[in-house]
Design a protein around this motif. Structure first.
Motif, PDB file in Angstrom:
ATOM      1  N   GLU A  88     -22.507  67.681  10.728  1.00 23.06           N
ATOM      2  CA  GLU A  88     -23.328  68.547   9.890  1.00 23.06           C
ATOM      3  C   GLU A  88     -22.505  69.764   9.489  1.00 23.06           C
ATOM      4  O   GLU A  88     -21.841  70.373  10.327  1.00 23.06           O
ATOM      5  CB  GLU A  88     -24.586  69.005  10.627  1.00 23.06           C
ATOM      6  N   LEU A  89     -22.542  70.094   8.214  1.00 30.42           N
ATOM      7  CA  LEU A  89     -21.846  71.253   7.665  1.00 30.42           C
ATOM      8  C   LEU A  89     -22.886  72.220   7.124  1.00 30.42           C
ATOM      9  O   LEU A  89     -23.814  71.810   6.425  1.00 30.42           O
ATOM     10  CB  LEU A  89     -20.899  70.840   6.548  1.00 30.42           C
ATOM     11  N   CYS A  90     -22.720  73.515   7.419  1.00 30.33           N
ATOM     12  CA  CYS A  90     -23.659  74.525   6.935  1.00 30.33           C
ATOM     13  C   CYS A  90     -22.900  75.663   6.271  1.00 30.33           C
ATOM     14  O   CYS A  90     -21.841  76.087   6.746  1.00 30.33           O
ATOM     15  CB  CYS A  90     -24.492  75.105   8.077  1.00 30.33           C
ATOM     16  N   ALA A  91     -23.486  76.170   5.185  1.00 31.80           N
ATOM     17  CA  ALA A  91     -23.025  77.403   4.556  1.00 31.80           C
ATOM     18  C   ALA A  91     -24.254  78.161   4.082  1.00 31.80           C
ATOM     19  O   ALA A  91     -25.147  77.568   3.463  1.00 31.80           O
ATOM     20  CB  ALA A  91     -22.081  77.125   3.392  1.00 31.80           C
ATOM     21  N   ARG A  92     -24.293  79.458   4.385  1.00 31.83           N
ATOM     22  CA  ARG A  92     -25.427  80.308   3.989  1.00 31.83           C
ATOM     23  C   ARG A  92     -26.751  79.716   4.456  1.00 31.83           C
ATOM     24  O   ARG A  92     -27.759  79.747   3.756  1.00 31.83           O
ATOM     25  CB  ARG A  92     -25.440  80.511   2.473  1.00 31.83           C
ATOM     26  N   ASN A  93     -26.749  79.132   5.676  1.00 28.08           N
ATOM     27  CA  ASN A  93     -27.951  78.559   6.309  1.00 28.08           C
ATOM     28  C   ASN A  93     -28.456  77.286   5.627  1.00 28.08           C
ATOM     29  O   ASN A  93     -29.561  76.831   5.934  1.00 28.08           O
ATOM     30  CB  ASN A  93     -29.090  79.583   6.378  1.00 28.08           C
ATOM     31  N   LYS A  94     -27.655  76.705   4.736  1.00 26.65           N
ATOM     32  CA  LYS A  94     -28.027  75.447   4.092  1.00 26.65           C
ATOM     33  C   LYS A  94     -27.124  74.347   4.629  1.00 26.65           C
ATOM     34  O   LYS A  94     -25.897  74.515   4.686  1.00 26.65           O
ATOM     35  CB  LYS A  94     -27.898  75.539   2.576  1.00 26.65           C
TER      36      LYS A  94
END
Length: 224
Positions: A88-94
């Protein structure tokens, strides 16, 4: 007065960059406390590349790289899911998931991830092989105050650790850039060829603080 001086000395020591070439961090046990807190002066990022090498036998979920700010605990996250090839990859809580990654237990892997705020696309690279590019979040930068943690996932800014998401294993060669590396540069890193060290985090001038039982050890060299 003596206690104050001692605390000042300890704080100063943790702020001095260390050259960790040929070193590894060893996280030897499950815990909801032990971690490495990494220091950076950069507090505004419109793009990110993170690379590191890791080794584990964990079959459960675990965090590999966690960057949090007060407004977003998963501002940049690389997280291993339980199925062997799923991340799983997240950026800015997305968040977005990437599957079908060639990944083995008890093996050193070179792992990189990129994101930029213009396109909102994230991508994972494992041992120089790219995943599909996935949309996460676009239009805004990662703004500090930034806390980076190795060994735990931050569910709050600098804390909220869960023992069931802790990393157990070894980690080395952590670098971070404020731009997306080219595929060629990522493959150079993955194949131990010459590459430009990170300009946000640099393993050869690494500022960090160890909390709990995390060891700094020499890399294990195997006989040829």
């Amino acid at each position: 007065m003596l206690l104050v001086l001692l605390l000042v000395m300890l704080t100063s020591c943790t702020a001095i960059p260390q050259n960790l070439s040929n070193k590894i961090f060893t996280f030897p046990q499950e815990t909801n406390t032990a971690h490495v807190r990494v220091t950076t002066s950069r507090q505004d990022l419109r793009a990110v590349t993170v690379c590191f090498r890791s080794f584990t036998d964990l079959k459960r979920v675990h965090s590999l790289f966690s960057l949090a700010t007060p407004s977003a605990s998963n501002n940049f996250l690389i997280f291993k899911e339980a199925p062997i090839g799923l991340f799983e990859l997240c950026a800015r809580n997305k968040a977005s998931k990437v599957d079908g990654i060639a990944y083995k237990l008890n093996t050193w892997h070179s792992i990189c991830s990129t994101w930029d705020s213009t396109s909102g696309l994230m991508q994972l690279w494992v041992d120089g092989v790219p995943s599909s590019r996935k949309f996460t979040s676009s239009g805004s930068n990662i703004n500090g105050p930034i806390i980076i943690v190795l060994g735990q996932e931050q569910d709050t800014h600098g804390g909220g650790f869960d023992i069931n998401q802790s990393f157990v294993g070894m980690m080395s060669d952590v670098h971070m850039w404020d731009y997306t590396l080219s595929p060629c540069e990522i493959q150079n890193y993955s194949n131990n060829r010459s590459f430009t060290p990170g300009n946000v985090l640099n393993w050869n001038a690494f500022e960090f603080q160890i909390v709990g039982r995390v060891l700094i050890e020499n890399k294990q060299e195997l006989c040829q």
